[in-house]
Scaffold this motif. Structure first.
Motif, PDB file in Angstrom:
ATOM      1  N   LEU A  47      12.153  -3.783   4.972  1.00 45.05           N
ATOM      2  CA  LEU A  47      11.618  -2.677   4.044  1.00 45.05           C
ATOM      3  C   LEU A  47      12.748  -1.595   3.995  1.00 45.05           C
ATOM      4  O   LEU A  47      12.559  -0.699   2.896  1.00 45.05           O
ATOM      5  CB  LEU A  47      10.335  -1.918   4.609  1.00 45.05           C
ATOM      6  CG  LEU A  47       8.882  -3.183   4.271  1.00 45.05           C
ATOM      7  CD1 LEU A  47       8.134  -2.459   5.192  1.00 45.05           C
ATOM      8  CD2 LEU A  47       9.174  -2.811   2.656  1.00 45.05           C
ATOM      9  N   TYR A 101       8.549   4.929  -1.380  1.00 43.94           N
ATOM     10  CA  TYR A 101       8.084   5.561  -2.096  1.00 43.94           C
ATOM     11  C   TYR A 101       7.522   6.936  -2.105  1.00 43.94           C
ATOM     12  O   TYR A 101       7.696   7.859  -3.046  1.00 43.94           O
ATOM     13  CB  TYR A 101       6.768   5.071  -2.750  1.00 43.94           C
ATOM     14  CG  TYR A 101       5.775   5.612  -4.240  1.00 43.94           C
ATOM     15  CD1 TYR A 101       6.459   5.945  -5.253  1.00 43.94           C
ATOM     16  CD2 TYR A 101       5.216   6.357  -4.203  1.00 43.94           C
ATOM     17  CE1 TYR A 101       5.745   6.265  -6.417  1.00 43.94           C
ATOM     18  CE2 TYR A 101       4.478   6.576  -4.925  1.00 43.94           C
ATOM     19  CZ  TYR A 101       4.248   6.731  -6.324  1.00 43.94           C
ATOM     20  OH  TYR A 101       4.085   7.832  -6.923  1.00 43.94           O
ATOM     21  N   SER A 102       7.352   7.323  -0.865  1.00 40.84           N
ATOM     22  CA  SER A 102       6.241   8.514  -0.286  1.00 40.84           C
ATOM     23  C   SER A 102       7.605   9.579  -0.218  1.00 40.84           C
ATOM     24  O   SER A 102       7.764  10.431  -0.749  1.00 40.84           O
ATOM     25  CB  SER A 102       5.365   8.073   0.802  1.00 40.84           C
ATOM     26  OG  SER A 102       6.147   7.327   1.742  1.00 40.84           O
ATOM     27  N   PRO A 121       1.125  -1.453   0.293  1.00 44.30           N
ATOM     28  CA  PRO A 121      -0.564   0.048  -0.122  1.00 44.30           C
ATOM     29  C   PRO A 121       0.788   1.139   0.039  1.00 44.30           C
ATOM     30  O   PRO A 121       1.138   2.078   0.971  1.00 44.30           O
ATOM     31  CB  PRO A 121      -0.828  -0.057   0.838  1.00 44.30           C
ATOM     32  CG  PRO A 121       0.149  -1.278   2.160  1.00 44.30           C
ATOM     33  CD  PRO A 121       1.031  -2.303   1.850  1.00 44.30           C
ATOM     34  N   ASP A 138       1.617   7.614   8.413  1.00 41.82           N
ATOM     35  CA  ASP A 138       1.163   6.346   7.320  1.00 41.82           C
ATOM     36  C   ASP A 138       1.147   5.547   7.810  1.00 41.82           C
ATOM     37  O   ASP A 138       1.080   4.303   7.538  1.00 41.82           O
ATOM     38  CB  ASP A 138       1.685   6.396   6.276  1.00 41.82           C
ATOM     39  CG  ASP A 138       1.472   5.463   4.547  1.00 41.82           C
ATOM     40  OD1 ASP A 138      -0.137   5.426   5.500  1.00 41.82           O
ATOM     41  OD2 ASP A 138       1.471   5.365   4.006  1.00 41.82           O
ATOM     42  N   ILE A 145       0.940   5.132  -1.126  1.00 47.09           N
ATOM     43  CA  ILE A 145       0.626   6.798  -1.613  1.00 47.09           C
ATOM     44  C   ILE A 145      -0.112   6.507  -2.848  1.00 47.09           C
ATOM     45  O   ILE A 145      -0.959   7.425  -3.254  1.00 47.09           O
ATOM     46  CB  ILE A 145       0.575   7.301  -0.340  1.00 47.09           C
ATOM     47  CG1 ILE A 145       0.537   9.194  -0.260  1.00 47.09           C
ATOM     48  CG2 ILE A 145       2.317   7.813  -1.807  1.00 47.09           C
ATOM     49  CD1 ILE A 145       0.913  10.579   0.742  1.00 47.09           C
ATOM     50  N   GLY A 187       5.777   5.454   9.292  1.00 48.64           N
ATOM     51  CA  GLY A 187       5.784   4.782   8.997  1.00 48.64           C
ATOM     52  C   GLY A 187       5.812   4.348   7.205  1.00 48.64           C
ATOM     53  O   GLY A 187       5.016   4.584   6.582  1.00 48.64           O
ATOM     54  N   ASN A 212       0.127   2.018  11.112  1.00 42.84           N
ATOM     55  CA  ASN A 212      -1.408   1.683  11.401  1.00 42.84           C
ATOM     56  C   ASN A 212      -2.196   2.411  12.525  1.00 42.84           C
ATOM     57  O   ASN A 212      -1.797   3.135  13.201  1.00 42.84           O
ATOM     58  CB  ASN A 212      -0.473   0.431  12.513  1.00 42.84           C
ATOM     59  CG  ASN A 212       0.006  -0.748  12.316  1.00 42.84           C
ATOM     60  OD1 ASN A 212       0.248  -0.927  10.620  1.00 42.84           O
ATOM     61  ND2 ASN A 212       0.218  -1.606  12.580  1.00 42.84           N
ATOM     62  N   GLY A 271      12.202   1.107  13.310  1.00 41.67           N
ATOM     63  CA  GLY A 271      12.009   1.364  14.713  1.00 41.67           C
ATOM     64  C   GLY A 271      10.446   1.238  14.398  1.00 41.67           C
ATOM     65  O   GLY A 271       9.974   1.986  13.959  1.00 41.67           O
ATOM     66  N   GLU A 272       9.952   1.526  15.614  1.00 38.94           N
ATOM     67  CA  GLU A 272       8.680   2.406  16.093  1.00 38.94           C
ATOM     68  C   GLU A 272       8.551   3.331  15.836  1.00 38.94           C
ATOM     69  O   GLU A 272       9.588   3.875  16.290  1.00 38.94           O
ATOM     70  CB  GLU A 272       8.137   1.579  17.358  1.00 38.94           C
ATOM     71  CG  GLU A 272       6.595   2.271  17.754  1.00 38.94           C
ATOM     72  CD  GLU A 272       6.061   3.414  17.474  1.00 38.94           C
ATOM     73  OE1 GLU A 272       5.320   3.581  16.492  1.00 38.94           O
ATOM     74  OE2 GLU A 272       6.405   4.265  18.305  1.00 38.94           O
ATOM     75  N   ALA A 273       7.872   4.213  14.278  1.00 39.63           N
ATOM     76  CA  ALA A 273       7.735   5.480  14.400  1.00 39.63           C
ATOM     77  C   ALA A 273       7.773   6.209  15.371  1.00 39.63           C
ATOM     78  O   ALA A 273       8.219   8.067  15.647  1.00 39.63           O
ATOM     79  CB  ALA A 273       7.297   5.320  13.211  1.00 39.63           C
ATOM     80  N   TRP A 288       8.795   0.014  10.735  1.00 42.46           N
ATOM     81  CA  TRP A 288      10.201  -1.480  11.685  1.00 42.46           C
ATOM     82  C   TRP A 288      10.210  -2.511  11.028  1.00 42.46           C
ATOM     83  O   TRP A 288      10.959  -3.809  12.456  1.00 42.46           O
ATOM     84  CB  TRP A 288       8.966  -1.533  13.028  1.00 42.46           C
ATOM     85  CG  TRP A 288       7.463  -1.640  12.716  1.00 42.46           C
ATOM     86  CD1 TRP A 288       6.904  -2.050  10.918  1.00 42.46           C
ATOM     87  CD2 TRP A 288       6.594  -1.393  13.518  1.00 42.46           C
ATOM     88  NE1 TRP A 288       5.923  -2.040  11.170  1.00 42.46           N
ATOM     89  CE2 TRP A 288       5.651  -2.232  12.485  1.00 42.46           C
ATOM     90  CE3 TRP A 288       6.479  -1.438  14.951  1.00 42.46           C
ATOM     91  CZ2 TRP A 288       3.760  -1.315  13.347  1.00 42.46           C
ATOM     92  CZ3 TRP A 288       5.297  -0.943  15.418  1.00 42.46           C
ATOM     93  CH2 TRP A 288       4.049  -1.504  14.087  1.00 42.46           C
ATOM     94  N   ASP A 289      10.417  -2.212  10.029  1.00 45.34           N
ATOM     95  CA  ASP A 289      10.690  -4.155   8.664  1.00 45.34           C
ATOM     96  C   ASP A 289      11.994  -2.975   8.104  1.00 45.34           C
ATOM     97  O   ASP A 289      12.279  -2.600   7.368  1.00 45.34           O
ATOM     98  CB  ASP A 289       9.748  -4.238   7.946  1.00 45.34           C
ATOM     99  CG  ASP A 289       8.492  -4.234   7.942  1.00 45.34           C
ATOM    100  OD1 ASP A 289       8.020  -2.607   8.187  1.00 45.34           O
ATOM    101  OD2 ASP A 289       7.296  -4.957   8.161  1.00 45.34           O
TER     102      ASP A 289
HETATM  103  C1  LIG Z   1       1.607   1.593   4.101  1.00 45.89           C
HETATM  104  S1  LIG Z   1       2.653   1.570   4.497  1.00 45.89           S
HETATM  105  C2  LIG Z   1       3.560   2.799   4.392  1.00 45.89           C
HETATM  106  C3  LIG Z   1       3.661   3.147   2.303  1.00 45.89           C
HETATM  107  C4  LIG Z   1       4.585   4.595   2.758  1.00 45.89           C
HETATM  108  N1  LIG Z   1       4.840   5.980   3.249  1.00 45.89           N
HETATM  109  C5  LIG Z   1       5.124   4.878   1.098  1.00 45.89           C
HETATM  110  O1  LIG Z   1       3.047   5.220   0.077  1.00 45.89           O
HETATM  111  O2  LIG Z   1       5.285   3.593   0.250  1.00 45.89           O
HETATM  112  C6  LIG Z   1       3.617   1.182   6.146  1.00 45.89           C
HETATM  113  C7  LIG Z   1       4.414   0.802   6.634  1.00 45.89           C
HETATM  114  O3  LIG Z   1       4.657   1.268   8.096  1.00 45.89           O
HETATM  115  C8  LIG Z   1       4.555   0.008   8.817  1.00 45.89           C
HETATM  116  N2  LIG Z   1       4.201   0.658  10.086  1.00 45.89           N
HETATM  117  C9  LIG Z   1       2.846   0.813  10.699  1.00 45.89           C
HETATM  118  N3  LIG Z   1       2.846   0.900  12.009  1.00 45.89           N
HETATM  119  C10 LIG Z   1       4.044   1.265  12.002  1.00 45.89           C
HETATM  120  C11 LIG Z   1       4.755   2.132  13.426  1.00 45.89           C
HETATM  121  N4  LIG Z   1       3.944   2.326  14.677  1.00 45.89           N
HETATM  122  N5  LIG Z   1       6.571   2.270  13.208  1.00 45.89           N
HETATM  123  C12 LIG Z   1       7.110   1.558  12.410  1.00 45.89           C
HETATM  124  N6  LIG Z   1       6.284   1.571  11.179  1.00 45.89           N
HETATM  125  C13 LIG Z   1       5.127   1.102  11.148  1.00 45.89           C
HETATM  126  C14 LIG Z   1       4.424  -0.777   7.960  1.00 45.89           C
HETATM  127  O4  LIG Z   1       4.771  -2.259   8.226  1.00 45.89           O
HETATM  128  C15 LIG Z   1       4.433  -0.508   6.891  1.00 45.89           C
HETATM  129  O5  LIG Z   1       4.993  -0.962   6.263  1.00 45.89           O
END
Ligand SMILES: C[S@@+](CC[C@H](N)C(=O)[O-])C[C@H]1O[C@@H](n2cnc3c(N)ncnc32)[C@H](O)[C@@H]1O
Length: 213
Positions: free
Chosen positions: A95, A69-70, A38, A136, A40, A64, A138, A117-119, A91-92
């Motif tokens: 990625l 891409y974003s 997913p 962006d 943007i 996130g 969760n 890490g956690e954003a 956090w992946d």
């Molecule tokens: C919707 S996708 C990001 C798409 C990106 N913004 C783009 O448009 O190219 C969200 C990503 O952030 C990660 N994510 C979700 N909540 C997070 C958090 N609290 N901390 C770090 N990563 C998080 C998800 O696992 C996913 O890989």
């Protein structure tokens, strides 16, 4: 209720108004399409780029990030604004690794600060202020992230949040899941507070653009 909210012909029309992207960005779009990741997308990405250019943003924090891409849209704006930094936070680890490859190929290696890490926690630990923050993560964590974002964003800065139409789930009164409730709550916080001037732009899955007064 996960049918597209914006009719396909309208979304195609709006996407086709976005100028052609570099082959690397086009490849990222194709990859997302193939894997269902997913991102943007071009129209919302171009809106992010436009806002960042209008603001003259030099420091951008992304919560996130995916495979970059974003981030690429923000990095392009910051580069054209004269340089600065864009935080890529996800956090992946895989990625983050992919993002490094794409963003280096686009020539943005010097601008991006990578964090795995956690954003929200990463933002809390990072010195502000930022000109622009993009959220962006969760969706269940959207509402709780706002105080940290408000603290790190400069006055006159802009917060952009994706998925604020949440595939139409916000319109289903029976949907009381934490994610949907959190999207509703963040919408209310941003549109009912004198601290923000916020508009929900109905592009793709809805983007809120909020100016910090
Ligand atoms: C919707 S996708 C990001 C798409 C990106 N913004 C783009 O448009 O190219 C969200 C990503 O952030 C990660 N994510 C979700 N909540 C997070 C958090 N609290 N901390 C770090 N990563 C998080 C998800 O696992 C996913 O890989």
């Amino acid at each position: 209720m996960d049918k597209p909210l914006i009719p396909q012909y309208l979304m195609d029309y709006i996407n086709n108004l976005v100028p052609p992207r570099l082959p690397e960005m086009q490849a990222m779009e194709d990859d997302a399409e193939k894997t269902g990741f997913p991102i943007i997308g071009p129209a919302s990405g171009y809106l992010c780029y436009q806002v960042a250019r209008m603001l003259g943003a030099r420091r951008v924090f992304e919560l996130g990030s995916g495979f970059g891409y974003s981030t690429a849209w923000f990095a392009r704006a910051v580069a054209e604004n004269g340089g600065g930094e864009v935080y890529h936070v996800v956090w992946d680890g895989e990625l983050s690794r992919q993002a490094r490859i794409h963003l280096a190929a686009l020539g943005y290696a010097d601008i991006i600060r990578y964090h795995v890490g956690e954003a929200v926690q990463t933002l809390r630990e990072t010195a502000g202020p930022f000109d622009l923050i993009f959220n962006d993560i969760n969706k269940e964590d959207y509402a709780d992230s706002l105080p940290v974002i408000a603290d790190k964003l400069r006055r006159g800065g802009v917060l952009i949040v994706d998925n604020m139409l949440w595939h139409g789930r916000i319109f289903d009164a029976k949907d009381k899941t934490p994610a949907t409730q959190s999207v509703r709550k963040l919408t209310e916080l941003l549109t009912r507070s004198p601290d923000w001037i916020a508009t929900l732009v109905p592009v793709r899955d809805g983007v809120i653009v909020a100016y910090k007064v």
